[in-house]
Design an enzyme around this catalytic site. Structure first.
Site, PDB file in Angstrom:
ATOM      1  CE  LYS A  83      -4.375   1.009   2.284  1.00 54.46           C
ATOM      2  NZ  LYS A  83      -5.091   0.860   3.559  1.00 54.46           N
TER       3      LYS A  83
HETATM    4  O1  G3P Z   1      -8.022   1.624   4.900  1.00 54.96           O
HETATM    5  C1  G3P Z   1      -8.146   2.947   5.121  1.00 54.96           C
HETATM    6  C2  G3P Z   1      -9.519   3.529   5.261  1.00 54.96           C
HETATM    7  O2  G3P Z   1     -10.510   2.582   5.097  1.00 54.96           O
HETATM    8  C3  G3P Z   1      -9.624   4.372   6.488  1.00 54.96           C
HETATM    9  O3  G3P Z   1     -10.914   4.615   6.911  1.00 54.96           O
HETATM   10  O4  G3P Z   1     -12.436   5.206   8.733  1.00 54.96           O
HETATM   11  O5  G3P Z   1     -10.028   5.895   8.892  1.00 54.96           O
HETATM   12  O6  G3P Z   1     -11.555   6.990   7.277  1.00 54.96           O
HETATM   13  P1  G3P Z   1     -11.243   5.745   8.009  1.00 54.96           P
END
Ligand code: G3P
Length: 221
Positions: A83
């Site tokens: 990633k």
């Molecule tokens: O994988 C990264 C992404 O899904 C992060 O989500 O909830 O931190 O905005 P969030």
């Protein structure tokens, strides 16, 4: 539609993997910071538990640092997808890794322009963060619609991985649009699994069956 779990929690991964629901995993430094234990060991365990792609994120910010980390992370297992953040050096690393046969997932994508460039550089996945766009007063799902359409128009081989998912409706909308993958926090997968009418219906079936058993004491099925 593929379902990935967006977590570094090994217990949740095992739980849903045992139900056959986990096509892959995405992690990030924040998710790893929430878990107890050695992050390298946690990543190794996840890569072994799940057969599908497991995205492990680099923390370097130059192409050289990212490439070095990518090569180390790739040793964790053949299903590792590296990633990489959506920055100029990141795309340089994506191009090089693609030439080496290493798959990448370009993360922190917030515009269709960024998604196009990540695909052009050779990313296997792009990760638009829809919940964070919604939080900022923009329509995250509209971005997914745009990216899916553009990728279809030009037959890009890059998968659209819907990230930063906040609720089960996001999953349904992403599916209707035709996004390739949604990555979900385990709590959202849990919400998708249950319905109050299922619980109510099961409870009625079981109590009715108790009545049947009382009337037929030797009944065995
Ligand atoms: O994988 C990264 C992404 O899904 C992060 O989500 O909830 O931190 O905005 P969030």
């Amino acid at each position: 539609m593929k379902i990935f779990l967006d977590t570094a929690n090994v217990d949740s991964i095992k739980k849903y993997n045992d139900m056959g629901l986990v096509d892959g995993i995405t992690t990030n430094p924040t998710l790893l910071s929430r878990e107890k234990g050695n992050p390298a060991e946690i990543m190794r365990q996840i890569v072994k538990i799940v057969k599908g792609p497991v995205s492990l994120e680099v923390v370097g910010t130059t192409a050289e640092e990212m490439l070095e980390e990518a090569h180390r992370l790739k040793k964790y297992g053949p299903n590792v997808v590296v990633k990489i953040p959506m920055i100029a050096d990141g795309l340089k690393a994506v191009k090089k890794l693609k030439s080496e046969g290493i798959e990448t997932n370009v993360t922190l994508v917030f515009s269709a322009n960024q998604a196009i460039l990540a695909a052009k550089a050779g990313a296997a996945y792009v990760s638009p963060f829809i919940g964070r766009l919604d939080d900022a007063g923009q329509d995250g799902m509209a971005l997914i619609r745009e990216i899916v359409q553009i990728f279809k128009n030009y037959e890009f081989g890059t998968n659209v991985l819907v990230a930063s998912v906040r609720h089960p409706l996001h999953v349904i909308d992403a599916g209707k649009i035709g996004a390739h993958v949604v990555t979900l926090p385990p709590e959202i997968l849990g919400k998708m699994l249950t319905h109050p009418l299922t619980d109510k219906g099961l409870s009625a079936f079981l109590s009715d069956w108790e009545k049947v058993k009382k009337e037929n004491p030797n009944l065995a099925i």
